[in-house]
Design an enzyme around this catalytic site. Structure first.
Site, short mmCIF file in Angstrom:
data_model
loop_
_atom_site.label_atom_id
_atom_site.label_comp_id
_atom_site.label_asym_id
_atom_site.label_seq_id
_atom_site.Cartn_x
_atom_site.Cartn_y
_atom_site.Cartn_z
N GLU B 61 0.82 -1.14 -0.09
CA GLU B 61 0.11 0.01 -0.05
C GLU B 61 0.61 1.24 0.05
OE1 GLU B 61 -0.39 -2.62 1.80
OE2 GLU B 61 -2.73 -3.37 1.06
N HIS B 130 -11.35 -5.67 8.25
CA HIS B 130 -12.13 -5.40 6.90
C HIS B 130 -13.21 -4.68 7.55
CE1 HIS B 130 -9.36 -8.73 5.79
NE2 HIS B 130 -9.84 -8.74 4.54
#
Lengths: 371, 326
Positions: B61, B130
């Protein structure tokens, strides 16, 4: 059966010995005119003079901090002069020699360390991005930029390349390793130029790595080279070759310029707490400027008159830099709010208006009430 | 021409429009290419725009955001997909220390038209990392714009506005609402759309202002329908940095009460800041303290507990009741 990683280390790529003797290298030929050699000498002397003036300005309270490049002039001037006009460099915060080669005015660098601005020059105009203080962050910017160069179709004949500067400490950062990998899988036209100056503040190389740094490249699938970073000719020749390799679409290269930070990490650092004086004495014998001077004197390409002229120019530069630093205008309080966003932002607009009113409330209150 | 569609499809169509309008617009992220993203938001874009413009990145990321910065420096407009809210954090350094500050530190010379698309929020029965709502970190960071959508119409316009904005925009997508079908008009030109900084009165009311954004807007509207005692005005904030305080204050001055609902933990959340601003600016109009309803100050729980963690219709109405019981 045993597991081993033992490997013989090749010699540093070197074209100019510490004694100033020129050596041909089969892979990195370099054909410089006498004027070009004198130019490199002049660059290094002027950059060192500017750097020492900046240290002294910090000592006199004119700068908040300075990160000296003392000892790294050859790595920076050699690689900096290898860059073409269309190439883009992404520096860390010690690349004053590269900045010099890219035409960034010394006072623009001083403005950053004086606390006048966090930027100070136009990256596009100079092909030299802003200094990046967070270690290794710029390696990814360089890689992304190089991916843009690819998408612009600017790889190949007449193409351009990108170079990212960083130090030995930065090779431990995740960002640097991610940059190596992004560059590799995209075959991006970027050169990773690591100045291994042996020290990351107080941490020596063995706290950063178990293998020579240039060897990191092989695991990512691109070439790694170790060059004598105190040899301006070798730094120039190897960087030129790596940039050309990138321009031709052959992807990234890691160059480890093996050099030495002869000064402190910054003006706040005290290297006597962690390294021995003998080490510095040893590296002084490999000084990048004195070896080129010895070479020029030996070949007759530089005479006493030339050396004296460069020294005189350096003194003038020191004086000029001192004056320019002191006359840098302070920013104004409302500059805090400038350019936070490119487009209007209601929170900033409101706070600016409130702070302006607050400042105005002191107007006419006299010296006692003023701020 | 209104039709039934979803937030996911509307973002996809908005991205397609943005890519057609400007060849400098790129999509980048993990699995955004052939797969079309784990939520299929970029479905079909790889096929139509190619691997140079829809870039499957290595799984890193920080690398995504860091190289997006470099691409923006070269004149591109990257739209980065961060696969899930909880996976953003490796990119925090590049986002907070580099992306957000670049424009100001360059004296305005450098623009950073980078969009970070982040699916966020809970309610999908997912595993750890998540289901989070990290928007407050972004709203706290100078130099970033933070927006979020609650319906396909806004999704379609606001993703295009985010791409055309010259500032970095963090675009939060309510993942549990991705596939809900509602009416939207995915035609028309961008200049006819409401600005992405503006809040929207999603339902008019007279007794209390219920402020929500992203996935909580639907919950707020359901709460307003369910409450037969009070006339609830629902304001969809849409933009979290900047917040459209003009619309918020106007509503609170009319109703005299305010309740703020979000999934994120209440302490030091967006609701805290908005409550403070309402108190500063609407003090004499308030009949009760500003009430916050949100997630607890705990890590997001295992999914078997998430229905207790997420503010649902009853918790929102309990907040509304507290604004009247005062």
């Amino acid at each position: 059966m045993s597991i081993t990683t033992a490997q013989e280390e090749p010699e540093l790529i070197q074209l100019l010995t510490p004694d100033g003797e020129l050596r041909e290298h089969p892979d990195y030929p370099l054909d410089l005119t006498a004027a070009e050699k004198r130019g490199l000498y002049r660059d290094m002397v002027l950059v060192r003079r500017f750097d020492s003036e900046a240290v002294s300005l910090q000592r006199h309270g004119e700068l908040g901090l300075w990160a000296s490049l003392l000892g790294q002039e050859a790595a920076q001037v050699g690689s900096g002069r290898a860059l073409g006009a269309d190439d883009m460099a992404f520096p860390s915060y010690r690349e004053h020699g590269v900045a010099w080669c890219r035409g960034v005015a010394p006072k623009s660098l001083l403005a950053l360390f004086r606390g006048v601005t966090n930027g100070g020059w136009s990256p596009d105009e100079h092909g030299f991005h802003l200094y990046t203080i967070v270690i290794g962050a710029q390696t990814l910017h360089a890689t992304g930029y190089a991916m843009g160069v690819q998408r612009d179709g600017a790889v190949g004949d007449g193409g351009s390349a990108v170079i990212s500067y960083f130090g030995d400490g930065a090779t431990s950062q995740g960002d640097t390793n991610e940059a190596f990998n992004f560059a590799a899988v995209n075959n991006a036209p970027v050169v990773f130029f690591c100045q291994n100056n042996q020290w990351a503040i107080s941490e020596s190389n063995d706290r950063q790595t178990r293998v020579p740094l240039y060897r990191r490249a092989s695991g990512f699938g691109f070439p790694g080279l170790r060059v004598d970073g105190n040899d301006v000719f070798a730094s120039l020749a190897v960087t030129r070759a790596a940039l050309q390799h990138a321009r031709e679409g052959q992807g990234p290269t890691l160059i480890e310029a093996f050099t030495y930070r002869m000064g402190a990490h910054t003006t706040t650092d005290d290297p006597t707490r962690y390294r021995i004086a003998a080490e510095l004495e040893e590296w002084k014998l490999k000084d990048p400027i004195s070896r080129l001077r010895a070479h020029l004197a030996g070949t007759g390409e530089g005479d006493e008159e030339f050396f004296a002229a460069v020294d005189a120019e350096a003194e003038r530069l020191g004086e000029q830099v001192r004056q320019e630093c002191r006359s840098l205008p302070d920013p104004q309080p409302l500059d805090i709010f400038h350019e936070v966003y490119a487009e209007p932002h209601a929170h900033i607009d409101r706070q600016r208006a409130e702070f302006a009113d607050y400042l105005a409330s002191f107007e006419g209150a006299g010296a006692e009430g003023g701020r | 021409m209104a039709e039934k569609t979803t937030i996911g499809k509307a973002i996809n169509e908005g991205l397609r429009r943005a890519m057609e309008a400007d060849p400098k617009v790129l999509i980048m992220g993990e699995d955004v290419g052939k797969l079309g993203g784990v939520f299929r938001v970029t479905d079909g874009l790889y096929k139509d725009f190619g691997a140079d413009r829809v870039i499957d990145t290595p799984l890193a990321e920080s690398g995504i955001v860091g190289t997006a910065i470099g691409l923006a420096l070269r004149g591109y407009r990257p739209v980065c997909e961060i696969q899930f809210d909880g996976f953003f954090f490796p990119a925090a350094n590049q986002t907070f220390t580099q992306l957000a500050k670049m424009h100001q530190r360059s004296g305005g010379r450098i623009r950073m038209p980078v969009v970070l698309r982040i699916p966020y929020g809970g309610g999908i029965g997912a595993v750890e990392h998540h289901s989070e709502s990290p928007e407050a970190y972004f709203a706290h960071t100078a130099g970033l714009r933070v927006i979020t959508v609650a319906n396909p119409q806004d999704a379609f316009w606001m993703i295009q506005q985010a791409v055309s904005c010259d500032d970095p925009v963090v675009f939060f997508e309510p993942k549990r609402r991705y596939h809900e079908r509602t009416e939207a008009d995915l035609s028309g030109t961008l200049d006819s759309a409401t600005g992405m900084d503006a809040a929207r009165v999603a339902r008019s009311g007279t007794d209390v202002t219920l402020l929500a954004y992203g996935p909580m807007v639907k919950t707020a509207l359901q709460a307003a329908e369910a409450d037969t005692e009070h006339s609830i005005e629902v304001v969809d904030l849409r933009s979290l940095s900047p917040v459209d305080y003009g619309t918020v204050f106007a509503s609170v001055r009319r109703t005299g009460r305010a309740v703020i609902a979000h999934e994120a933990p209440v302490s030091a959340g967006l609701g805290a800041e908005i409550a403070a601003r309402i108190t500063e600016s609407c003090f004499y109009h308030l009949e009760a303290p500003v009430i916050r309803v949100g997630g607890f100050d705990t890590p997001y729980p295992p999914s078997r507990l998430e229905e207790h963690y997420l503010p649902d219709l009853d918790r929102v109405l309990d907040g509304v009741d507290r604004a009247f019981d005062f």
